[in-house]
Design an enzyme around this catalytic site. Structure first.
Site, PDB file in Angstrom:
ATOM      1  N   CYS A 158      11.732  10.892   0.564  1.00  0.00           N
ATOM      2  CA  CYS A 158      10.774   9.810   0.374  1.00  0.00           C
ATOM      3  C   CYS A 158      11.430   8.441   0.263  1.00  0.00           C
ATOM      4  O   CYS A 158      10.736   7.425   0.264  1.00  0.00           O
ATOM      5  CB  CYS A 158       9.926  10.074  -0.878  1.00  0.00           C
ATOM      6  N   HIS A 291       8.032   2.978  -7.408  1.00  0.00           N
ATOM      7  CA  HIS A 291       7.895   4.088  -6.477  1.00  0.00           C
ATOM      8  C   HIS A 291       6.806   5.057  -6.931  1.00  0.00           C
ATOM      9  O   HIS A 291       6.328   5.872  -6.149  1.00  0.00           O
ATOM     10  CB  HIS A 291       9.225   4.819  -6.371  1.00  0.00           C
ATOM     11  N   HIS A 329       0.871   8.431  -0.844  1.00  0.00           N
ATOM     12  CA  HIS A 329       2.323   8.412  -0.720  1.00  0.00           C
ATOM     13  C   HIS A 329       2.687   8.713   0.736  1.00  0.00           C
ATOM     14  O   HIS A 329       2.507   9.842   1.209  1.00  0.00           O
ATOM     15  CB  HIS A 329       2.918   9.452  -1.666  1.00  0.00           C
TER      16      HIS A 329
END
Length: 1838
Positions: A158, A291, A329
């Protein structure tokens, strides 16, 4: 030491959930929109979450813009599609052009996580040749954008995108690249990943993203595509959003909790390290984009790390947020998605609210303790820095520190601005216009847009512009245009400033370019005259009455406008000056400097001011008058026309005493006038004295005059209508004097410009004439420009809309780069998303049992009772197999369409098929294959399955839907060419299909190509009536019954009518004067005939085309005024065929690969040139090295491979894929051509295979046998606009360049120029077409009998050409060196064969000449061995007329300045056809004789050399009748004195001077060479001719003219006359003189030694002599061949053989090969009727003897000219040189007067003429020559 250089963000573009661009993304953020929505697959599929974040239009892509084929796009990774578009948007957003990135080192850093599509792409069958898996995507991006820097694909989970950014920043700081594109992509295609993540507990089961909230239970997956452009060079940027202060990554390392668990300490250490490294106080951080994804473990850990790094000494809570709450996300794109949010926060100065934050997560201490605050409502951003976190699965962490880029912009209020737009679509155009109107007061944003790719992209074909107004939107000028087809040339026309008034130009001062120009001019002016405050004068809005100041300021403004045109990169073809504006025209042209312009303006202004106080101003008044041009010169002697402003507007001076009378006459004649107060009668002889008074000052200003170029035209010069405007003259005092004392005219001069010109009319006042009335013959309307800003901007915008690229960024006073406050322009890009492309369906990812093989469909005996055809069985079972595959049912439920079917059935029975055949259906490719025994493919094809409820539209056949009984008894069946019957439905698809097939095959023979089956339609008809109408339409190949339609290829109709159908409506009565007959090969009907003619109908002159086939005759005519030329008619057929094969049949596209198999002819060459324009990769082949060398030299971009191991070479070059399109013209190895074709490629067979050849379709490709006659039909069906475009492309495109190499050939593989006929008197088209059915000319026909004999002969040849079907081939095309048996079957030597019957015997002689010292390899452009058109530059003197005895007319040939050799330069195309085309012999290189090998020497074969027959005295007398020759020959019937004598050119004949004589009004005699004329020196010849003149005419003075070579003789005669005391009235030299010839000689022999000079001179003379009879494309090679021979006689004999076309040139690697060639040439004689030396043979040999004498005379003349040197004697008086404007080719430098000043005591008077030496002979140009000669004679005789 770590380089901490800041990195700048120069551009950004993105596609995020529910957001097509960053503007829409910002709007969604600010309104708090939840961008997470329903998943693409069924709800909760296998336990997956119900909601995800998806981007819009996943299946859309602009394939045309990116030049991908349909098949490639369908199978392309969807990630790559979106990356291409978003990356292009990012480049647009940066406002940098793509070449800037290409010319600097630009890297690409791609972040990608889960490669969903890779598993499918590498496992399923696909037709695409591209591999677009994740590892290759970066390469595709680099290749498409042409980037050359580092390339990296990054996957750290990610945090991938931030890791990619960190690598890019490091490389930028290290200097490895100047720019870096950082891209990331994440698409959700495979739901199985979600299933796995759900099982691991990573995803929120509700599909809601609750970041920092107590409900956090996992993240929500999302898609995203983002690209940003980074650079280290701030100065090169146009737009900077942020600077990256620093960026750093680390890894958690070992964790006891496991690899997926985050580590707050590691994250905190990363943040502390980066701030310590960049020495930045953490308290200056205004906002942190976290994040956090909404997981129970991750959010608390990250906030804990943030608090430890930022909040220890912080007084106020730190603002944090996470974009994942709004959109989900996006994994690999997560870092860049957060980065986009940070950029937008900096851009708008506002932090958007985070949604789904209702109650804080109790496990996050930082929130509960108040150390950090989640932004849950829109909050202003405080000054400071922005930080961003991105953490990855597996422990890869990243952090970046950002600083908003802010810059103080100078505020300036502008009234108008111009934005030039290039758009992809109307939607894009609308978005740009809307952006401009919204931001028109933001100069920075307009400047940014003007710099961007949206104003310069060549792929954006829609053009437009906006000129904004500082007021309301309604005042904005918005103009758009469709795709440009013809781009006109631009010519500036500067209106004379003497007649207009100077309006205010203050608005122009808003532009920096104009302001700088005015300042430069002002500074020069201040140094000249300090008494005037020019600064104040300029700023105070001058409308001064001071004439001197007005002239100076007018020139200032014109200079400023010209500077604007230059700086905006407009490239006018030329400039037209008028009066005083010629000063500025000279500045634009480069022959005057700015300083000279200002000084001349000041000088002219003061002079006009001085004139205003003289008597001249009192005597005359000046008026601008609008009146019919025929009337303006009839106003009486008291008026003077000073200037022609437009077609009917003039400036005149009228004597004040007659003023009232003149104005009254103007009024009564319907005119009107305006007085120009304070103006003087400039541009007339009235001001001669005053103009002469400024000579000294003007000469000082123009102290070093320069030549003006051919691109500057003066309206003050005397141009003849139709002349070229390329006179080169100095802009000196004499030129300026002519400008001031000569009337200026518009019409005559502008007529010299091309009709496709657009005039830009620049004036300085609104009172100027309307440009629309300047000239009527231009196709495009003129553009007006006055001296104000809006008008200048409108002018530039209109130029842009016409197709010319401009750069308007220089008009903006903006300092780049602009800062973050300026709006982004990437959202303005609107792609063409009209088409949807293949997206993987979710079931494709769920093949759970990989070793479970589906049982294929087998043809069994079920449902096959009875006897059925094999075709019917295969069709039925193919339909059943497809239905079972899709519907799991053995019934036809949905509509089905089968197409692209290929049958390979032999004599197979029904029993052969049952239980042995298998049908494979590939649902991905939508194709099916029927195999027998797993080996033979019986049927292949593609299909389309319609969804339930989706309508299948069946093709319609006229009359089918009428009543059945009516249809069965229709009276129009024969006319409609249809057949009918009835078929009963018996509840069996197999029986029904088989019966319909049986009925259709009775009338249609071709293979079945397509079938439509609509069960719903069928059953509806069955319900009404079981007996169903069946119809076959024979002309289309359609057969229909019920819901079934078959389409059969129409190859040949049964019982076809042998008679032709004539479709010549409206053109039968046309009269033809020139006609060309072409044959075009047909694979079915032998040869078609195409007739191309020039003639006239009742309305106008036309060009006509007629196609003659076995089926019929059709034709069409086009106006000659469209711009047709003789060259176009020669190129039309091969160009037409090439366009048809490439675009209509092959449908080739950019980036395709094309293979053209040998042999090579003109059609192949045209295909290569056209394909290159389309950016196609081209391959071709040849066994012959000569041919390969020729192609290499002509087309460096074509890969020419050896014919040996062709298949292997092509496979290597195409990486095993083969070529997309393969074209084969001969019946060679068809199977090899198929093997060389790529999957889904096309093979074009222009010849049918032989019956013996077996062809196996080894791959999925299309085999096409094109009907070349359709190329002609397609052309004739085009609209006139399309024809005009076709003609323009042919004249100006790639083919125009090829013509210089000697193409087209008259014969090719697929076409042949069978006949070219000229008629002395036009012949009716109907009479010519009678030759189609009646090939014999009927002498008793009255209309034939009334023809002239020459026209009867032409008709005989024409009828023979139309009625026969020869198949001739050009020489270079038969590339079959390994197949010598074909040598005899082709007419390789192109010998004209006699048709006289007689005995046959071998030829008498074949002579070999071996030239070991000559290496053919040294000559690149060896020969154009297949054309009868010469390629010599048209700069020649006409010296000979060659007459073909079989034709009536004579063909005018022209010569080079050196000696005079023939070049076809016939230009009188639209007049009566006087000239006939000769079959020009040629040197040939038959590649069939031997392969060229490196270092091979050259040999010549001289064949069919005739033995001189015994010529008896009687026969000789008969063949050469005695004609009395006289030196002095009258060339006209005039009697007016004085008598003028003209000396012949180098041939000694006067043919070319007769036209000139007919134009002169004085008695005109020519002096010609006779058999007793001396030939030892020029002096001897001159003395002989002098005596002849004295005996003929004793009167004095003598008036002499010398033409070309004759100029030397005439000059010597004049000197001798004066030496003996005789008076010479005048000496006129027509483009010649000693210096002229010596410059030519020196070029040829200057490198030779003293001993070799005469040999070089002799051989050079013979080369030029040869070109009077034959085409010699490579003079160097022929010269070297002649030099290798030892004696003059050998050289002459060889040249004579060449003039008869009897010489073959070829390399000689082995003498034995030549022996074979010799025998084959002899064998050739067995097929040719033997010469019996009858009357015609003796005449031919006599021609040879006469040519031999002519060659010897030619050599002697050259020797005489070379030896004629200056001895000190001079002609006493002036020499008048009438010469062409063209510079001399291949010569040493020579002065403009050819050095004649050294040969006379007086002056050399020069007069120039356009074109070549033909101007002296042709009727139109000869008039101007004759006029000047008469003027000189008249003045000299006074």
């Amino acid at each position: 030491m770590q380089d901490m250089t800041e990195i700048y963000v120069a551009g950004i573009a993105a596609r995020l959930p529910e957001s097509e661009n960053i503007d829409e993304f910002w709007e969604n953020l600010m309104v708090g929109k939840d961008m997470i929505g329903q998943a693409r697959w069924p709800k909760e599929l296998y336990g997956t979450p119900p909601r995800v974040g998806l981007i819009k239009n996943l299946d859309k892509f602009d394939a045309e813009y990116f030049s991908f084929e349909e098949t490639e796009v369908h199978h392309m990774n969807p990630m790559l599609r979106h990356l291409l578009e978003v990356s292009a948007e990012c480049v647009v957003d940066s406002s940098l052009s793509l070449p800037v990135l290409q010319n600097n080192t630009t890297g690409l850093y791609l972040a990608c996580f889960l490669p969903d599509n890779d598993a499918l792409e590498t496992s399923r069958g696909a037709n695409s040749r591209l591999c677009t898996t994740v590892p290759t995507m970066a390469g595709h991006l680099m290749e498409h954008f042409g980037l050359s820097g580092p390339m990296v694909t990054v996957d750290t989970g990610c945090s991938s995108s931030l890791s990619a950014m960190e690598m890019a920043v490091s490389d930028l700081r290290a200097g490895k690249c100047q720019f870096a594109l950082v891209s990331s992509v994440n698409l959700l295609l495979n739901p199985s990943y979600l299933q796995q993540m759900s099982q691991l507990g990573m995803l929120n089961p509700t599909g809601q993203s609750n970041v920092f909230d107590a409900k956090a239970g996992g993240y929500v997956r999302a898609e995203g595509v983002v690209t940003t452009l980074l650079t280290r060079n701030e100065n090169i940027c146009k737009h900077v959003y942020l600077s990256i202060v620093d960026i750093l990554t680390n890894c958690d390392g070992f964790k006891s909790e496991g690899i997926t668990f985050p580590n707050s300490q590691s994250q905190a250490n990363l943040m502390r390290t980066i701030y310590n490294r960049c020495k930045l106080d953490v308290n200056k951080i205004a906002y942190v984009e976290a994040h956090s994804t909404g997981t129970k473990a991750g959010d608390p850990v990250e906030v804990a790390g943030i608090c430890e790094a930022f909040c220890k000494d912080r007084d106020t809570p730190l603002l944090i947020g996470s974009v994942k709450a709004n959109m989900g996300h996006s994994e690999a794109t997560a870092g860049l998605a957060s980065f986009v949010k940070c950029v937008l926060i900096a851009r708008h100065g506002m932090i958007p609210p985070q949604i789904n934050f209702n109650s804080p997560n109790p496990n996050i201490d930082g929130i509960t303790q108040g150390k950090v605050r989640v932004v849950d409502k829109a909050t202003p951003l405080e000054d400071g820095f922005i930080s961003l976190n991105s953490f990855g699965y597996g422990g890869a962490n990243g952090h970046v520190v950002l600083k908003p880029y802010k810059k103080k912009q100078s505020s300036c209020d502008i009234h108008h601005s111009l934005i030039a737009i290039k758009a992809r679509s109307e939607k894009e155009m609308e978005s740009i216009v809307d952006f401009v109107q919204k931001n028109k007061k933001n100069v920075a944003s307009l400047a940014l847009l003007s710099n961007s790719w949206l104003s310069h992209d060549p792929k954006r074909m829609l053009r437009g512009f906006v000129v904004t107004d500082s007021g309301s939107k309604e005042k904005d000028e918005i103009h758009t245009s469709k795709n440009i087809t013809v781009v006109p040339s631009i010519w500036l026309m500067l209106e004379d400033v003497a007649w207009g008034r100077l309006d205010s130009f203050s608005s122009l001062l808003e532009t920096p370019v104009f302001r700088k120009s005015i300042q430069s001019s002002q500074q020069i002016m201040t140094n000249i005259d300090k008494s005037v405050q020019w600064t104040n004068l300029i700023q105070d809005q001058p409308c001064t009455e001071d004439i001197a100041q007005r002239i100076v300021l007018s020139i200032f403004v014109l200079l400023g406008i010209v500077d604007i045109i230059k700086e905006t990169k407009v490239q006018p073809q030329g400039v037209v000056g008028s009066g005083l504006s010629e000063i500025v025209a000279g500045y634009h042209d480069g022959c005057l400097s700015r300083e000279q312009c200002v000084q001349l303006a000041y000088l002219m202004g003061n002079l006009l001011k001085k004139w205003a106080n003289t008597d001249l101003a009192e005597k005359y008044s000046v008026y601008r008058v609008t009146l019919n041009p025929d009337e303006i010169y009839c106003l009486g002697p008291y008026t003077r026309v000073l200037s022609t402003v437009s077609g009917n507007t003039f400036v005149i001076a009228i004597e004040n005493e007659k003023k009232e009378e003149a104005l009254r006459i103007i009024h009564t004649k319907g005119g009107y006038h305006t007085k120009l107060t304070g103006r003087l009668p400039l541009y007339s002889d009235l001001v001669n004295e005053m103009v002469d008074g400024i000579e000294e000052e003007a000469r000082e200003i123009l102290h070093s005059p320069k030549y003006r170029s051919k691109h500057m035209i003066s309206l003050s010069q005397d141009y003849a209508i139709g002349c070229q405007s390329s006179v080169r003259s100095m802009f000196d005092w004499s030129y300026l004097r002519r400008v001031l004392t000569t009337p200026s005219t518009v019409t005559c001069v502008l007529n010299t410009l091309p009709v496709d010109t657009t005039l830009v009319h620049v004036s300085l006042g609104r009172s100027s004439s309307s440009p629309q009335r300047l000239e009527k013959h231009f196709v495009f309307d003129p553009i007006s420009c006055t001296g104000d800003l809006k008008s200048v901007l409108m002018m530039l915008g209109q130029i842009h809309v016409l197709g010319h690229d401009i750069s308007v960024e220089c008009l903006y006073d903006v300092s780049f780069p602009v800062d973050v406050s300026v709006p982004s322009i990437s959202p303005l890009v609107k792609w063409d998303h009209s088409q949807s492309w293949l997206i993987p369906e979710w079931p494709e990812f769920y093949c759970r049992v990989k070793d479970d093989v589906e049982v294929p469909y087998s043809i069994s005996d079920i449902e096959t009772d009875g006897i059925h055809s094999t075709q019917g069985l295969l069709l039925y079972h193919a339909l059943m197999a497809i239905s079972e595959k899709h519907n799991k049912s053995h019934e036809l439920i949905n509509g089905v369409e089968l197409y692209d079917m290929v049958w390979t059935l032999n004599d197979m029975s029904q029993d052969d098929l049952l239980n042995t055949d298998t049908i494979y259906v590939q649902t991905g490719k939508k194709s099916f294959v029927v195999e027998k025994d797993g080996e033979t493919q019986l049927l292949t094809g593609k299909y389309k399955m319609y969804e339930t409820g989706e309508d299948l539209t069946l093709p319609q056949i006229p009359g089918y839907d009428l009543d059945i009984n009516e249809n069965l008894k229709g009276d129009d069946d024969d006319r409609l060419s249809i057949e009918k019957t009835e078929i009963m439905w018996e509840d069996s698809w197999l029986d029904f299909l088989d019966t319909l097939l049986e009925f259709s095959t009775q009338w249609l023979e071709g293979p079945l190509l397509r079938i439509w089956v609509s069960p719903n339609t069928h059953m509806k008809e069955v319900k009404d009536c079981a007996n169903m109408l069946a119809i076959v339409e024979k002309c289309t190949g359609l057969s229909k019954a019920g819901g079934v339609v078959f389409h059969t290829k129409v190859s040949q109709l049964r019982n076809k009518n042998s008679g032709r159908v004539y479709n010549l409506e409206g053109i039968e009565s046309s009269k033809v004067s020139l006609l060309m007959v072409y044959s075009i090969d047909s694979v079915t009907e032998g040869c078609h005939r195409v007739l191309i003619y020039q003639g006239e109908n009742a309305k106008e002159q036309v060009i006509g085309i007629i196609l003659i086939t076995e089926r019929g005759v059709e034709g069409r005519e086009f106006p000659l005024s469209m711009g047709w030329t003789p060259k176009d008619l020669e190129q039309l057929i091969p160009y037409m065929l090439a366009v048809y094969l490439l675009l209509d049949v092959a449908k080739i596209k950019e980036n395709h690969t094309l293979l053209i198999l040998p042999p090579i002819d003109t059609l192949c060459v045209y295909l290569m040139a056209l394909a290159n324009e389309l950016e196609v990769t081209i391959f071709t082949s040849s066994y012959d090295t000569e041919v390969r060398d020729v192609i290499d030299n002509m087309f460096p971009y074509v890969r020419v491979v050896s014919g040996e191991r062709l298949e292997q070479n092509i496979k290597i070059l195409t990486q095993g894929e083969g070529c997309d399109v393969v074209i084969q013209f001969t019946s060679a190895d068809f199977q090899s051509a198929i093997n060389l074709t790529a999957d889904n490629g096309k093979v074009l067979f222009c010849t049918l295979p032989t019956p013996q050849e077996e062809i196996t379709l080894t791959k999925d490709c299309s085999l096409i046998v094109p009907d070349l006659s359709k190329a002609v039909t397609s052309f004739m069906q085009k609209s006139l606009e399309d024809i005009q475009l076709f003609l323009y492309n042919m004249q100006n495109g790639c083919i125009a360049e090829i013509s210089k190499e000697g193409f087209p050939e008259v014969q090719g593989l697929k076409y042949n120029l069978a006949e070219r006929s000229h008629f002395t008197h036009p012949v009716e088209l109907a009479q010519i077409l009678s030759a189609i059915e009646d090939p014999v000319v009927n002498a008793n026909n009255q209309s034939i009998a009334e023809m002239m004999e020459a026209d009867i002969i032409a008709m005989q040849r024409l009828q023979s050409a139309i009625s026969t079907k020869p198949k001739d081939f050009s020489l270079l095309v038969n590339d079959c060196s390994d197949k010598e048996n074909q040598f005899d079957s082709y007419n390789l030597l192109n010998i004209a064969q006699s048709t006289t019957p007689g005995a046959f015997q071998p030829m008498e002689e074949v002579r070999l000449i071996y030239l070991p010292q000559i290496n053919l390899q040294d000559y690149d452009d060896v020969f154009d061995c297949t054309t009868d058109r010469l390629t010599v530059p048209p700069v020649a003197t006409p010296i000979i007329t060659i007459t073909d005895e079989t034709d009536t007319g004579s063909k005018v040939m022209t010569s080079t300045p050196m000696f005079g050799f023939a070049v076809d330069q016939t230009k009188n195309f639209t007049g009566s056809p006087k000239n006939t085309h000769l079959t020009i012999p040629r040197l040939t290189i038959p590649s069939t004789i031997s392969n060229f090998k490196k270092g091979a020497k050259m040999s010549l074969i001289v064949y069919s050399t005739p033995t001189t027959p015994t010529l008896t005295p009687a026969l000789k007398t008969l063949l050469t009748p005695q004609i009395g020759e006289h030196n002095i020959v009258s060339l006209n019937e005039e009697t007016k004195q004085p008598t003028v004598f003209c000396v012949h050119p180098i041939t000694g004949k006067l043919n070319l001077l007769k036209t000139l004589g007919g134009l002169l009004q004085y008695q005109f005699y020519g002096i010609q060479r006779t058999s007793i004329t001396p030939n030892d020196s020029i002096q001897s010849v001159a003395s002989y001719y002098k005596n002849a003149v004295q005996m003929y005419n004793e009167k004095q003075p003598v008036f002499l003219i010398g033409y070309s070579f004759g100029s030397l003789v005439a000059m010597e005669m004049a000197i001798q006359f004066q030496e003996q005391g005789s008076k010479v009235g005048c000496l006129i030299l027509l483009d010649g003189g000693p210096g002229y010839f010596h410059s030519q000689f020196n070029q040829g022999i200057q490198a030779a030694s003293k001993e070799e000079k005469m040999d070089y001179l002799e051989c050079g003379a013979l080369v030029n002599f040869l070109q009077m009879y034959a085409s010699v494309p490579n003079q160097k090679l022929i010269l070297k061949i002649l030099l290798s021979l030892k004696t003059k006689q050998e050289r002459i004999e060889l040249v004579l053989d060449m003039t008869f076309g009897r010489v073959v040139v070829s390399p000689n690697p082995a003498k034995s090969r030549w022996l074979v060639a010799k025998e084959k040439l002899k064998m050739r004689g067995a097929l040719t009727p033997c010469k019996q030396y009858r009357f015609s043979d003796a005449a031919e040999e006599l021609i040879r003897l006469k040519r031999q004498e002519a060659a010897k005379d030619f050599i002697k003349s050259v020797h005489m000219a070379y030896k004629y040197q200056h001895t000190g004697q001079k002609f006493k008086g002036d020499i008048h040189l009438l010469r062409v404007k063209s510079d001399l080719p291949l010569s040493t430098p020579v002065s403009v007067d050819y050095g004649l000043k050294d040969w006379c005591t007086g002056n050399v008077s020069l007069r120039f003429y356009d074109g070549t030496h033909e101007s002296f002979l042709q009727q139109d140009d000869g008039e101007s020559v004759a006029k000047d000669i008469m003027e000189i004679v008249r003045e000299s005789s006074c």
